[in-house]
Design a protein around this motif. Structure first.
Motif, short mmCIF file in Angstrom:
data_model
loop_
_atom_site.label_atom_id
_atom_site.label_comp_id
_atom_site.label_asym_id
_atom_site.label_seq_id
_atom_site.Cartn_x
_atom_site.Cartn_y
_atom_site.Cartn_z
N TYR A 1 -34.38 -3.53 -12.21
CA TYR A 1 -33.41 -2.57 -12.72
C TYR A 1 -33.45 -1.29 -11.90
CZ TYR A 1 -31.13 0.76 -15.82
OH TYR A 1 -30.30 1.72 -16.31
N ALA B 1 -31.76 -1.89 -8.57
CA ALA B 1 -30.31 -2.13 -8.62
C ALA B 1 -29.55 -0.87 -9.05
CB ALA B 1 -30.01 -3.28 -9.57
N LYS B 2 -30.11 -0.15 -9.99
CA LYS B 2 -29.35 0.95 -10.58
C LYS B 2 -29.78 2.32 -10.05
CE LYS B 2 -27.19 -1.62 -13.75
NZ LYS B 2 -25.75 -1.78 -13.91
N GLU C 1 -24.40 -16.79 -5.78
CA GLU C 1 -24.28 -15.33 -5.81
C GLU C 1 -25.55 -14.67 -5.27
OE1 GLU C 1 -20.96 -14.86 -9.29
OE2 GLU C 1 -22.93 -14.05 -9.70
N LYS D 1 -19.78 -7.95 -2.54
CA LYS D 1 -18.96 -6.99 -3.28
C LYS D 1 -17.49 -7.38 -3.15
CE LYS D 1 -20.85 -2.98 -2.32
NZ LYS D 1 -20.87 -1.73 -1.53
N ASN E 1 -21.10 -8.99 -8.97
CA ASN E 1 -21.73 -7.77 -9.47
C ASN E 1 -23.14 -7.68 -8.86
OD1 ASN E 1 -23.02 -5.81 -10.97
ND2 ASN E 1 -21.97 -6.36 -12.87
N PRO F 1 -25.60 -5.35 -8.43
CA PRO F 1 -26.79 -4.90 -9.19
C PRO F 1 -27.24 -5.94 -10.23
CG PRO F 1 -25.17 -3.15 -9.05
CD PRO F 1 -24.51 -4.37 -8.49
N ARG F 2 -26.25 -6.56 -10.89
CA ARG F 2 -26.60 -7.53 -11.92
C ARG F 2 -27.36 -8.70 -11.30
NH1 ARG F 2 -23.39 -11.68 -13.38
NH2 ARG F 2 -24.04 -12.80 -15.23
N VAL F 3 -26.87 -9.17 -10.15
CA VAL F 3 -27.52 -10.31 -9.50
C VAL F 3 -28.93 -9.94 -9.08
CG1 VAL F 3 -27.47 -11.79 -7.44
CG2 VAL F 3 -25.38 -11.41 -8.76
N ILE G 1 -30.94 -7.76 -10.48
CA ILE G 1 -31.80 -7.69 -11.66
C ILE G 1 -32.16 -9.09 -12.14
CG2 ILE G 1 -31.88 -7.00 -14.08
CD1 ILE G 1 -30.10 -4.61 -13.33
N ILE G 2 -31.15 -9.97 -12.21
CA ILE G 2 -31.41 -11.34 -12.69
C ILE G 2 -32.38 -12.05 -11.74
CG2 ILE G 2 -30.36 -13.60 -13.03
CD1 ILE G 2 -27.88 -12.18 -14.07
#
Lengths: 373, 523
Positions: free
Chosen positions: A136, A139-140, A232, A244, A249, A251-253, A255-256
Motif C-alpha cells: 500500500y 502504490a499510494k 495485469e 495505464k 489500475n 496501484p491496485r495491482v 498492492i494485490i
C-alpha cells in the motif's frame, strides 16, 4: 558501442544458471583444495548426504526445499510486477503467529479436516497482511518497497520477541515460545501419509507442507500466465505506462501482488510451525526469506526453475551438514561459505556471464537474423 | 547537399567564427541521428537551431559538449580544430551547456551548487569566497541576481535555470549552449531569460539556442539553422526569413501522399470539447482553453509543431489524464475534473486510442503479439469468459487480426519487439479498430512506418470514418493531416490557433498558424 546480442531463451533459462552454479562450485572447490581436502570427495559427500547417505537424507532435503519453494515463489511473483519484496522473512515470521493463533484458538474445537485448512489459510492471510502494508505504501505513497519490506522484517522480529516473551509465552515456562498448538492442526508427516497407502519411509520432518508447496507452484503458474490478474501483474511489471494506457489500475495491482507475495512467504509457517515445531518459536524463519531472493533469481521466476533452485539450496543445507561431519577441516562456517558462493554467483552475479555467453553463442550459432527493429 | 552549405553572406564581413562543424555524423545502432552536419556560428551572436522533436538537435549539442562522440567529422572552436571527448574538454574550450533537464542538487544552496566542481581545496572557505565574488560579478554585470543561500528546492523554475546559466558562465564559457531553455518557463520568465541573453551577447558571448518554438527564434536569434531527420536542411539570417518558411523547412515538404477518399458525410456531434485546460507537474500550462467539436463520419486533424499541447489533449481524451479545468462530452457522457473517467471506461464507451508512442503506451515490447492484441481489452470476452484466460481464443483472435491487417510475420507468439515499426503499428491499429470504436483518438499513426504500411493505415482510417466514426487525428506530418483530415485545428503553445476546412487549407496558412499567427493576421 556494440550492444550485447540477445541470449537465446534456452540459454538464459538453462545454460546460464548452470554456468553460474559451476562457477560457484569451482571457487568453492579451490577453497576446499587450499585447506587440504579433495574437492571431488567433498562434492561426493555433499551429494550423498543430501540424497541417499541415510534413509532420512532425502526427507530432510525436501523439508528444507519446501521452505525455499515458498519464499522463492514469494519473491518471484513480486518480480513479475517489478517489485522487489525483501520482506519474505518478516512475512513468514508474522504468518507463524497466524498459524499458531489458529492452532491455539480454533483447532482445539474442530477436527483436523477443518483445523488444518483454517490454520494454513490463517498463515497465508497473516503473511499477506504483513506484505499488504508495504504494498500500500509503495502504490499510494511512493515509499520504496525495498526499504519498507526491510523495515517490516525488523518490526516482525520485534513483534514476535515481545509476543513470545510476553503475552503468548507458555504458562509456567521461561523459554520464549508459545504453548503447543492443538494436535488437530498438526500437519501429518510424509511418513504417516505414505504409510496409509502402504509405503514405508524413514521418519523425517518432511510433511504435508511439501504437497502444499507443490500446489502453490501450480497456483503460481496458473495465476501468472493463465489469468487476467496475472496478465495485469506482468503488464505492470513490463511497462507501467502501457498498463495505464490499457486501463489497468496500477496501484491496485501492486498492492494485490504484494499481498499474494506475502501469502506465499506466509505458507513457510505451515511447514515450520504446523508441520515441525507445533508451536510459535523464535527465529524459525532462519534466513529462508532472504535466500528466497536467490532462489527466485536462479529459478528465473518460473515455478519449475524455482523448484530446482529450491532443491539445490535444500540439498546444500542437508549435504552441507554431512560435510561438516565427514571432514575434520571443513567446519560449519565452511558450509555457509559454499552456500554464500552459490548465492553470490546465482543471485548477485546472476547475469555476469550473460554478455560473454551471448557473444560466444552469437558467434557459434548460425546467424538466425536478430531482431529487425 | 546544396541546402546544407552556409549562407555565403556570413563570410563577407570577416566575422570570426566561434564554432564550426564539418561533416559531423553520429549513429545510434541503425538510427542515423546526425548526418553530415555542417554548421558555422559567428562570434557574439545568438544562433538558433530549430527542428522537431527527434530531428537530432539534442544529439548535436551533446556532441558539441562532449557527451557523445561523433562517428565522423571535424569540429573547430575559434577556428582551431579541436577534439572534444568529454564535458571537461568542452569546458576547457570555453563551451558551457544548460541542459533541458536541470542538473542541480535540490537540497544544496545556490552557492553550493555553483561551487560544485570547483570547491578549491578540502576546506570550503576559500571556494565559497571566490564563488560569492563570481556571483556578485554576474549579478552586477548581467543582472543575474540570485540569493546565494537559497535552497534550490525553494526556487522557481526560472531561477533554477538562472543558476544553471551561472554555473556555465562561471567556468569562463564564451560559447553557451541552451537546450530547449523555455520549455518549462512562464512567459515572464522567458522574457527575463531573453534579457539576460541579450546582455550576454553584447558582452561577446556566443549563444546556441536549441528550440522547436518558431516565435523564440524570430524574437532573439541573429541566425538560424534548421534540422530535419538528422540533417541540416537550411541556414538563414533571421532577418531574412519568416516563421512560415521555417515551419516548412522543419516539417519538410514531402511528396503529397495522395489519399483516396470521398467527401465526408458528417453526422451528429460525438465529441464536444469545452475549454480544456491542464497544467504540467512543473506548473506551466500545457493546454489552454481548447474547445472544438467532432462529428461522426469526419476526421478532425490537429496540426502543429510537436510539443504544443497535442499530447496532453490526446491523453485527456483517452482518459489517461484528468483535465485541470474544462470538460468534454463524448458519446453522451461528460468528463471533467469532478467526473473523471479512466482509460478502461473510455474504451468501454467506444472510444479507441492509438497512442502516439507505441513503444511506451501502445505495446508492451516484451509481451507476445497475442498478449498485445488484448492490451486494454484484457477484460473482454475474447480473452476468456471468466477469471481464467482462454489461451486458444487469444491466439486465434490474434491470428485472425494479423491475417486481416496483413501483419508480418503473422506469428502470434512472437514478441512485439521482433516486429518492424510498421507491423507493430498494425498490431496496435488492429486492436483498436476491432471493437469498432465510435470515437477514435489517433496520434502519429504512421510515425516510423514504411510507405506501404502508411497507405494501408490511411485506408483503414478512411474506412472507419465512412463507417461513421469520429476520428481525432494528431500528426506532426502536415501532409498527412492535410491529406486525411476533413477539418484541421492548428495548435500552438497549448492553445487553439484556429480551425480551417481541409479543402481551404494550404501549407502557407497552416505554417503561419503553426507559428502562432491566426489566419486573420496571416492574410
Amino acid at each position: 558501442m556494440s550492444a550485447t546480442p540477445p541470449l537465446p531463451r534456452w540459454a538464459d533459462l538453462v545454460l546460464l544458471p548452470l554456468i553460474n552454479l559451476a562457477a560457484a562450485l569451482f571457487v568453492c572447490g579451490v577453497i576446499v583444495w587450499f585447506i587440504g581436502e579433495n574437492p571431488f570427495d567433498a562434492l561426493a559427500v555433499m551429494f550423498k548426504g543430501a540424497f541417499y547417505l541415510f534413509p532420512d537424507s532425502l526427507g530432510y532435503t525436501l523439508y528444507y526445499t519446501t521452505n525455499f519453494i515458498f519464499t522463492g515463489l514469494a519473491v518471484g511473483i513480486a518480480f513479475h510486477a517489478m517489485m522487489f519484496n525483501i520482506g519474505g522473512e518478516g512475512q513468514a515470521y508474522v504468518a507463524g503467529l497466524g498459524a499458531a493463533a489458529a492452532g491455539l484458538v480454533v483447532a482445539p474445537y474442530v477436527p483436523a479436516i477443518v483445523a488444518i485448512p483454517i490454520s494454513v489459510a490463517t498463515a497465508a492471510l497473516f503473511g499477506a497482511a504483513w506484505a499488504f502494508i508495504p504494498g500500500y505504501l509503495q502504490a499510494k505513497r511512493d515509499s520504496h518497497i525495498v526499504i519498507t519490506t526491510i523495515m517490516f522484517n525488523f518490526l516482525a522480529t520485534a513483534l514476535m520477541v515481545w509476543l513470545l516473551a510476553g503475552p503468548m509465552i507458555q504458562p509456567g515456562q521461561q523459554s520464549p515460545q508459545s504453548s503447543l498448538i492443538a494436535a488437530s492442526a498438526f500437519l501429518p508427516t510424509m511418513k504417516d501419509m505414505l504409510a496409509l497407502v502402504g509405503i514405508e519411509i524413514a521418519a523425517s520432518p518432511l510433511n504435508l507442507a511439501f504437497i502444499i508447496a507443490l500446489l502453490a507452484m501450480l497456483v503460481y503458474y496458473i495465476l501468472v500466465w493463465k489469468t487476467r490478474l496475472g496478465y495485469e501483474i506482468r503488464a505492470v511489471g513490463k511497462s507501467q505506462e502501457a498498463a495505464k494506457y490499457a486501463g489497468i489500475n496500477v496501484p491496485r495491482v501492486i498492492i494485490i501482488t504484494l499481498a499474494i507475495s506475502g501469502a506465499f512467504a506466509g505458507l513457510l509457517a505451515t511447514n515450520e510451525i504446523l508441520g515441525v515445531n507445533h508451536r510459535a518459536v523464535l527465529n524459525f524463519t532462519a534466513g529462508y526469506g532472504f535466500t528466497g531472493i536467490a532462489v527466485a533469481l536462479m529459478g528465473r521466476n518460473h515455478p519449475i526453475g524455482i523448484f530446482l533452485a529450491a532443491l539445490l539450496f535444500g540439498a546444500l543445507i542437508q549435504g552441507g551438514s554431512e560435510l561438516d561431519f565427514e571432514f575434520k577441516t571443513i567446519t560449519r562456517e565452511m558450509v555457509l561459505l559454499i552456500q554464500g558462493m552459490i548465492i553470490l554467483f546465482s543471485g548477485a552475479l546472476a547475469y555476469m556471464f550473460n554478455p560473454p555467453l551471448a557473444r560466444f553463442l552469437a558467434r557459434v550459432l548460425p546467424g538466425k537474423g536478430g531482431n529487425d527493429d | 547537399m546544396s541546402a546544407a552549405t552556409q549562407n555565403p553572406t556570413s563570410g563577407q564581413n570577416a566575422a570570426r567564427i566561434a564554432l564550426e562543424l564539418k561533416d559531423v555524423s553520429k549513429s545510434f545502432g541503425l538510427v542515423r541521428a546526425n548526418r553530415d552536419i555542417n554548421l558555422k556560428i559567428e562570434k557574439g551572436t545568438i544562433h538558433g537551431i530549430i527542428g522537431e522533436n527527434g530531428a537530432g538537435k539534442s544529439t548535436l549539442m551533446n556532441i558539441l559538449y562532449g557527451l557523445h562522440r561523433a562517428d565522423a567529422g571535424q569540429m573547430y572552436v575559434n577556428e582551431a580544430e579541436v577534439s572534444i571527448r568529454s564535458s571537461a574538454d568542452a569546458i576547457s574550450q570555453g563551451i558551457g551547456m544548460v541542459h533541458q533537464h536541470f542538473m542541480l542538487v535540490n537540497m544544496f544552496s545556490v552557492l553550493e551548487n555553483v561551487m560544485l566542481g570547483s570547491e578549491g581545496g578540502s576546506l570550503l572557505k576559500d571556494g565559497k569566497k571566490a564563488t560569492l565574488k563570481t556571483l556578485q560579478h554576474l549579478a552586477d554585470n548581467y543582472g543575474m541576481t540570485v540569493d546565494p543561500y537559497a535552497l534550490i528546492s525553494d526556487l522557481n523554475v526560472g531561477m533554477r535555470q538562472r543558476v544553471e546559466i551561472i554555473k556555465a558562465l562561471k567556468g569562463g564559457a564564451d560559447i553557451l549552449i541552451l537546450d530547449e531553455p523555455t520549455g518549462v518557463l512562464t512567459p515572464q520568465e522567458t522574457k527575463q531569460l531573453f534579457e539576460i541573453l541579450n546582455v550576454l551577447r553584447e558582452d561577446g558571448v556566443t549563444i546556441l539556442l536549441i528550440t522547436h518554438k518558431l516565435a523564440e527564434i524570430m524574437e532573439i536569434t541573429d541566425n538560424v539553422s534548421i534540422m530535419r531527420a538528422g540533417q541540416m536542411v537550411g541556414h538563414r539570417h533571421t532577418a531574412d526569413t519568416n516563421p512560415q518558411e521555417l515551419a516548412e523547412l522543419m516539417v519538410g515538404r514531402k511528396v503529397l501522399l495522395s489519399v483516396d477518399k470521398g467527401a465526408a458525410k458528417p453526422g451528429e456531434v460525438l465529441l464536444k470539447v469545452n475549454n480544456l485546460e491542464i497544467y504540467h507537474e512543473r506548473g506551466h500550462k500545457e493546454l489552454d482553453d481548447v474547445s472544438f467539436e467532432v462529428r461522426g463520419g469526419e476526421i478532425f486533424g490537429i496540426a502543429g509543431v510537436s510539443g504544443n499541447g497535442q499530447t496532453p489533449l490526446m491523453e485527456i481524451l483517452a482518459g489517461m489524464r484528468v483535465p485541470s479545468a474544462g470538460s468534454f462530452e463524448v458519446l453522451g457522457a461528460t468528463v471533467s475534473k469532478g467526473t473523471p473517467k479512466g482509460p478502461k471506461e473510455m474504451r468501454n464507451m467506444g472510444v479507441g486510442h492509438i497512442p502516439e508512442d507505441r513503444h511506451v503506451h501502445g505495446l508492451i515490447l516484451d509481451f507476445e503479439a497475442r498478449e498485445n492484441m488484448i492490451l486494454g481489452f484484457q477484460d473482454a470476452d475474447v480473452a476468456g469468459a471468466d477469471f481464467l484466460f482462454d489461451s486458444a481464443s487469444i491466439t486465434q483472435h490474434c491470428q485472425e487480426q494479423m491475417d486481416h491487417y496483413d501483419v508480418r510475420p503473422a506469428n502470434p507468439f512472437l514478441h512485439a519487439h521482433s516486429f518492424s515499426g510498421g507491423n507493430q503499428q498494425k498490431i496496435v491499429i488492429a486492436r483498436e479498430m476491432y471493437e469498432k470504436p465510435r470515437v477514435l483518438i489517433v496520434g502519429q499513426p504512421t510515425r516510423g512506418v514504411d510507405v506501404g504500411a502508411i497507405e494501408f493505415i490511411h485506408k483503414q482510417l478512411i474506412a472507419l470514418r465512412d463507417a461513421g466514426c469520429a476520428i481525432v487525428l494528431v500528426s506532426v506530418e502536415l501532409e498527412e493531416v492535410m491529406g486525411l483530415a476533413d477539418r484541421i485545428m492548428v495548435m500552438n503553445d497549448g492553445q487553439k490557433v484556429g480551425i480551417v476546412d481541409a479543402k481551404d487549407a494550404d501549407t502557407n496558412t497552416l505554417g503561419l498558424m503553426m507559428a502562432g499567427l491566426t489566419s486573420g493576421e496571416a492574410a
